[in-house]
Write an enzyme that holds these catalytic residues in place. Structure first.
Site, PDB file in Angstrom:
ATOM      1  N   LEU A 267       1.004  10.847  -2.116  1.00  0.00           N
ATOM      2  CA  LEU A 267       0.591  12.427  -2.345  1.00  0.00           C
ATOM      3  C   LEU A 267       1.669  13.359  -3.070  1.00  0.00           C
ATOM      4  O   LEU A 267       2.869  13.534  -2.380  1.00  0.00           O
ATOM      5  CB  LEU A 267       0.548  13.025  -0.881  1.00  0.00           C
ATOM      6  CG  LEU A 267      -0.750  12.001  -0.087  1.00  0.00           C
ATOM      7  CD1 LEU A 267      -0.822  12.746   1.225  1.00  0.00           C
ATOM      8  CD2 LEU A 267      -1.927  12.326  -0.982  1.00  0.00           C
ATOM      9  N   GLU A 268       1.361  13.642  -4.268  1.00  0.00           N
ATOM     10  CA  GLU A 268       2.503  14.319  -5.015  1.00  0.00           C
ATOM     11  C   GLU A 268       1.790  15.404  -5.962  1.00  0.00           C
ATOM     12  O   GLU A 268       0.642  15.522  -5.586  1.00  0.00           O
ATOM     13  CB  GLU A 268       3.076  13.134  -5.994  1.00  0.00           C
ATOM     14  CG  GLU A 268       3.768  11.897  -5.411  1.00  0.00           C
ATOM     15  CD  GLU A 268       4.380  11.185  -6.435  1.00  0.00           C
ATOM     16  OE1 GLU A 268       5.110  11.753  -7.233  1.00  0.00           O
ATOM     17  OE2 GLU A 268       4.153   9.636  -6.457  1.00  0.00           O
ATOM     18  N   GLU A 269       2.576  16.139  -6.643  1.00  0.00           N
ATOM     19  CA  GLU A 269       2.211  17.208  -7.578  1.00  0.00           C
ATOM     20  C   GLU A 269       0.922  16.778  -8.449  1.00  0.00           C
ATOM     21  O   GLU A 269       0.980  15.375  -8.937  1.00  0.00           O
ATOM     22  CB  GLU A 269       3.231  17.608  -8.534  1.00  0.00           C
ATOM     23  CG  GLU A 269       4.575  18.260  -7.845  1.00  0.00           C
ATOM     24  CD  GLU A 269       5.360  17.501  -7.409  1.00  0.00           C
ATOM     25  OE1 GLU A 269       5.222  15.969  -7.421  1.00  0.00           O
ATOM     26  OE2 GLU A 269       6.666  17.687  -6.887  1.00  0.00           O
TER      27      GLU A 269
ATOM     28  N   MET B 297       4.536   9.172  -7.608  1.00  0.00           N
ATOM     29  CA  MET B 297       5.196   8.176  -8.665  1.00  0.00           C
ATOM     30  C   MET B 297       5.051   8.819 -10.086  1.00  0.00           C
ATOM     31  O   MET B 297       4.176   9.149 -10.259  1.00  0.00           O
ATOM     32  CB  MET B 297       4.744   6.713  -8.690  1.00  0.00           C
ATOM     33  CG  MET B 297       4.850   5.944  -7.265  1.00  0.00           C
ATOM     34  SD  MET B 297       6.562   5.746  -6.935  1.00  0.00           S
ATOM     35  CE  MET B 297       6.163   4.649  -5.035  1.00  0.00           C
TER      36      MET B 297
END
Length: 404
Positions: A158-160, A1
């Protein structure tokens, strides 16, 4: 997010004060994990919308529950400490081990018959998968959160930059599998960026890693926004493409893939200036229910209100809506019918006490002005516009003069 989904650095002073008031009203009560209520049905954890309990002018969750029928929220985010280390914190700053503020929010939600899931990760910040040196250490850090709050559900967002770090993702997915084994019936969701192709290269690598270790969460959800999307139809197309990836990478048949697939949207104006109106949510909702998807959520409840006096994308949606309209979609996905919250069709019959005009979102009120709203009479303590009576708490602008 997105980090307008973490702390909104530029929030106006009034917004910060609003968040502080909310926390002050809830921080004195802490949940006892041993006395945590029985878990809700997984339908509620699968529909839990994201809520930042410490940033972005958090609303009173019980007000949202009463207005929408929603019973669960996805509290965000657990990160590694900003200074480094392998201990869980809220937003990188507040240690879970000594937390009382979020604990009080959880107590309030549970006291109203609801429950929470907690989301770990998000966009930006340092994730525990990056700083903990092994699967076991990462799992231990997250177990502290589960134990502290008596959780029945957890979300791995799970993101950058962690998303592109193979070792970090291995720690996160390995920890998720460990938690799943050590906490029977724990509802586990995995959330990742979405693209027109379903998800990108790193997303397919994530699916391959999960398959290689034999990890199957309750759902894999994509976030089809901030990537050149144009309304609900483009999001449905991405979800259908992601369904194909779940079949090919996880080895599931079509029905199993749909049941393990989820949608995590962004209500209103996205960080990339895409616009998702209520009609777009309806389009995706219809697809999700007709294909029996396993999750339907959005970012965020903090933004689920019209913008009045601000265009801060962290605290309002920048589209036409009534407060909490988007949350009603998650309530419906859980199988419940949201309560009707529109204005009454006829004036109240109580004598005299509700003679004041109905509150208006666009009207400016000053100290001493009175209004009626939701069967109560309210008096403004100071200048206000757009602050709904009954949502600002005892320290807010409106004094409740009782029913009428």
């Amino acid at each position: 997010m997105r980090r307008s989904r973490l702390a909104a650095v530029g929030i106006a002073a009034a917004t910060v004060l609003g968040a502080a008031a909310t926390l002050a009203a809830t921080a004195d009560a802490q949940p006892d994990a041993a006395a945590a209520p029985a878990a809700l049905g997984n339908n509620w954890y699968a529909s839990a919308p994201y809520l930042m309990p410490q940033s972005n002018n958090p609303p009173d969750p019980v007000t949202v529950m009463n207005a929408t029928g929603q019973k669960a929220f996805q509290l965000a985010f657990i990160l590694a400490p900003n200074g480094g280390g392998c201990s869980p914190t809220w937003d990188g700053t507040s240690a879970v081990s000594s937390d009382t503020a979020v604990a009080g929010v959880i107590s309030k939600i549970r006291g109203a018959g609801g429950d929470v899931s907690v989301s770990v990760g998000g966009y930006g910040g340092t994730k525990l998968g990056q700083t903990c040196g092994s699967v076991a250490a990462t799992a231990d850090a997250y177990q502290q959160v589960i134990t502290k709050y008596g959780l029945k559900a957890i979300d791995f967002d799970l993101e950058e930059p962690e998303y592109e770090n193979t070792a970090a993702i291995a720690n996160e997915l390995g920890a998720a599998k460990t938690l799943q084994a050590n906490n029977p019936d724990l509802f586990v969701s995995v959330t990742m960026p979405g693209t027109a192709a379903g998800t990108g290269w790193f997303g397919t690598q994530l699916l391959d890693q999960a398959k290689s270790i034999g990890f199957s969460p309750n759902n894999f959800s994509i976030m089809p926004f901030d990537g050149g999307f144009n309304g609900g139809s483009s999001q449905v197309s991405a979800l259908e493409a992601f369904h194909g990836l779940l079949v090919s990478h996880m080895g599931w048949d079509s029905a199993t893939a749909y049941s393990h697939e989820g949608f995590s949207g962004m209500n209103g104006k996205s960080d990339a200036a895409e616009i998702f109106n209520l009609s777009d949510f309806q389009t995706v909702y219809d697809y999700a229910t007709s294909h029996k998807l396993g999750r339907f959520t959005f970012w965020s409840v903090n933004r689920d209100r019209a913008c009045v006096g601000t265009t801060d994308n962290g605290v309002c949606s920048n589209v036409q809506q009534n407060d909490w309209d988007f949350t009603k979609f998650t309530t419906q996905f859980a199988g419940a019918t949201p309560p009707q919250t529109g204005p009454p069709t006829s004036p109240p019959t109580s004598p005299g006490t509700c003679a004041a005009a109905e509150w208006s979102k666009t009207q400016v009120y000053t100290g001493g002005n009175t209004v009626s709203h939701n069967g109560h009479k309210w008096t403004a303590k100071w200048w206000t516009q757009g602050e709904e009576p009954g949502t600002t708490g005892p320290d807010g602008v409106w004094s409740d003069n009782g029913t009428c």
